[in-house]
Design an enzyme around this catalytic site. Structure first.
Site, PDB file in Angstrom:
ATOM      1  CG  ASN A 177     -12.275  -0.583   3.815  1.00  0.00           C
ATOM      2  OD1 ASN A 177     -12.715  -0.890   4.928  1.00  0.00           O
ATOM      3  ND2 ASN A 177     -11.072  -0.050   3.652  1.00  0.00           N
ATOM      4  CG  HIS A 237      -8.959  -3.146  -2.520  1.00  0.00           C
ATOM      5  ND1 HIS A 237      -9.892  -2.394  -3.193  1.00  0.00           N
ATOM      6  CD2 HIS A 237      -8.719  -2.486  -1.364  1.00  0.00           C
ATOM      7  CE1 HIS A 237     -10.195  -1.317  -2.489  1.00  0.00           C
ATOM      8  NE2 HIS A 237      -9.511  -1.354  -1.366  1.00  0.00           N
ATOM      9  CG  LEU A 238      -8.077  -9.518   1.740  1.00  0.00           C
ATOM     10  CD1 LEU A 238      -9.315  -9.236   2.594  1.00  0.00           C
ATOM     11  CD2 LEU A 238      -7.886 -11.032   1.587  1.00  0.00           C
ATOM     12  CG  HIS A 239      -6.966  -2.981   2.923  1.00  0.00           C
ATOM     13  ND1 HIS A 239      -6.137  -1.932   2.632  1.00  0.00           N
ATOM     14  CD2 HIS A 239      -8.188  -2.633   2.454  1.00  0.00           C
ATOM     15  CE1 HIS A 239      -6.824  -0.974   2.016  1.00  0.00           C
ATOM     16  NE2 HIS A 239      -8.083  -1.378   1.893  1.00  0.00           N
ATOM     17  CG  ASP A 255      -2.083   0.940   1.075  1.00  0.00           C
ATOM     18  OD1 ASP A 255      -3.232   0.474   0.955  1.00  0.00           O
ATOM     19  OD2 ASP A 255      -1.842   2.174   1.067  1.00  0.00           O
ATOM     20  CB  ILE A 256       0.795   4.242  -2.176  1.00  0.00           C
ATOM     21  CG1 ILE A 256       1.874   5.157  -2.700  1.00  0.00           C
ATOM     22  CG2 ILE A 256      -0.499   4.982  -1.895  1.00  0.00           C
ATOM     23  CD1 ILE A 256       1.576   5.706  -4.086  1.00  0.00           C
ATOM     24  N   GLY A 304     -14.866   3.901   3.852  1.00  0.00           N
ATOM     25  CA  GLY A 304     -13.495   4.199   3.436  1.00  0.00           C
ATOM     26  C   GLY A 304     -13.044   3.582   2.138  1.00  0.00           C
ATOM     27  CD  GLN A 305     -14.948  -0.279  -2.414  1.00  0.00           C
ATOM     28  OE1 GLN A 305     -16.078  -0.446  -1.969  1.00  0.00           O
ATOM     29  NE2 GLN A 305     -14.482  -0.935  -3.462  1.00  0.00           N
ATOM     30  CB  SER A 306     -10.467   5.475  -1.630  1.00  0.00           C
ATOM     31  OG  SER A 306      -9.344   4.630  -1.478  1.00  0.00           O
TER      32      SER A 306
HETATM   33  P1  AMP Z   1      -9.631   1.402   0.084  1.00  0.00           P
HETATM   34  O1  AMP Z   1      -9.552   2.711   0.819  1.00  0.00           O
HETATM   35  O2  AMP Z   1     -10.134   0.248   0.933  1.00  0.00           O
HETATM   36  O3  AMP Z   1     -10.369   1.532  -1.218  1.00  0.00           O
HETATM   37  O4  AMP Z   1      -8.140   0.989  -0.244  1.00  0.00           O
HETATM   38  C1  AMP Z   1      -7.436   1.525  -1.306  1.00  0.00           C
HETATM   39  C2  AMP Z   1      -6.002   1.500  -0.879  1.00  0.00           C
HETATM   40  O5  AMP Z   1      -5.193   1.666  -2.034  1.00  0.00           O
HETATM   41  C3  AMP Z   1      -5.613   2.608   0.098  1.00  0.00           C
HETATM   42  O6  AMP Z   1      -5.120   2.025   1.297  1.00  0.00           O
HETATM   43  C4  AMP Z   1      -4.544   3.403  -0.644  1.00  0.00           C
HETATM   44  O7  AMP Z   1      -3.513   3.868   0.192  1.00  0.00           O
HETATM   45  C5  AMP Z   1      -4.047   2.386  -1.658  1.00  0.00           C
HETATM   46  N1  AMP Z   1      -3.483   2.967  -2.864  1.00  0.00           N
HETATM   47  C6  AMP Z   1      -3.967   3.989  -3.606  1.00  0.00           C
HETATM   48  N2  AMP Z   1      -3.176   4.228  -4.671  1.00  0.00           N
HETATM   49  C7  AMP Z   1      -2.169   3.322  -4.602  1.00  0.00           C
HETATM   50  C8  AMP Z   1      -1.025   3.051  -5.409  1.00  0.00           C
HETATM   51  N3  AMP Z   1      -0.767   3.768  -6.530  1.00  0.00           N
HETATM   52  N4  AMP Z   1      -0.195   2.063  -5.042  1.00  0.00           N
HETATM   53  C9  AMP Z   1      -0.432   1.358  -3.910  1.00  0.00           C
HETATM   54  N5  AMP Z   1      -1.515   1.544  -3.116  1.00  0.00           N
HETATM   55  C10 AMP Z   1      -2.358   2.518  -3.440  1.00  0.00           C
END
Ligand code: AMP
Ligand code: ZN
Length: 115
Positions: A88, A101-103, A33-34, A94-96
């Protein structure tokens, strides 16, 4: 499998956007994760574009299971004795990125219940 040209995680799967990829097979790609929330924070994505975990489960129980199995394998390779996995679903929690995806999080103490 179908990808979405406008999706960030599809671009990472295709190699169009760089990522620190730690695991990959036909069904999943996993990358750091970034914006990590723990010493180990890996995002595990299916190699098919679908909005969320339930949508993925409706499409393929095999790929859904592959996310969980990848998490377990990565946790072992990271030396974690325990880990937390999170899906999420929805912007309100908090899904963005709207590609399922699975954290995978580990390497520190986690409170329960989560915030
Ligand atoms: P969510 O908030 O559950 O949708 O998780 C999306 C995740 O993707 C967040 O934790 C972000 O920090 C991560 N993310 C967004 N852009 C990138 C990227 N370019 N490389 C790696 N992780 C990313
Ligand atoms: Zn996508």
């Amino acid at each position: 499998m179908s990808l979405d040209a406008n999706c960030l995680f599809c671009k990472i799967i295709e190699g169009d956007i760089p990522a620190n990829i730690v695991y990959r097979n036909d069904n999943v790609v996993a990358f750091r994760d970034i914006n990590p929330q723990a010493p180990t924070h890996v995002v595990i994505v299916p190699t098919v574009h679908v909005e969320n975990a339930a949508g993925l489960a409706k499409m393929s129980s095999v790929i859904t299971a592959a996310l969980i199995l990848a998490a377990d394998e990565i946790a072992k390779s990271e030396g974690l004795d325990g880990y937390r996995t999170v899906f999420n679903t929805g912007a309100s929690v908090g899904q963005s990125v709207f590609h399922a995806h699975l954290h995978l999080l580990g390497g520190r103490y986690f409170a329960w219940p989560p915030g």
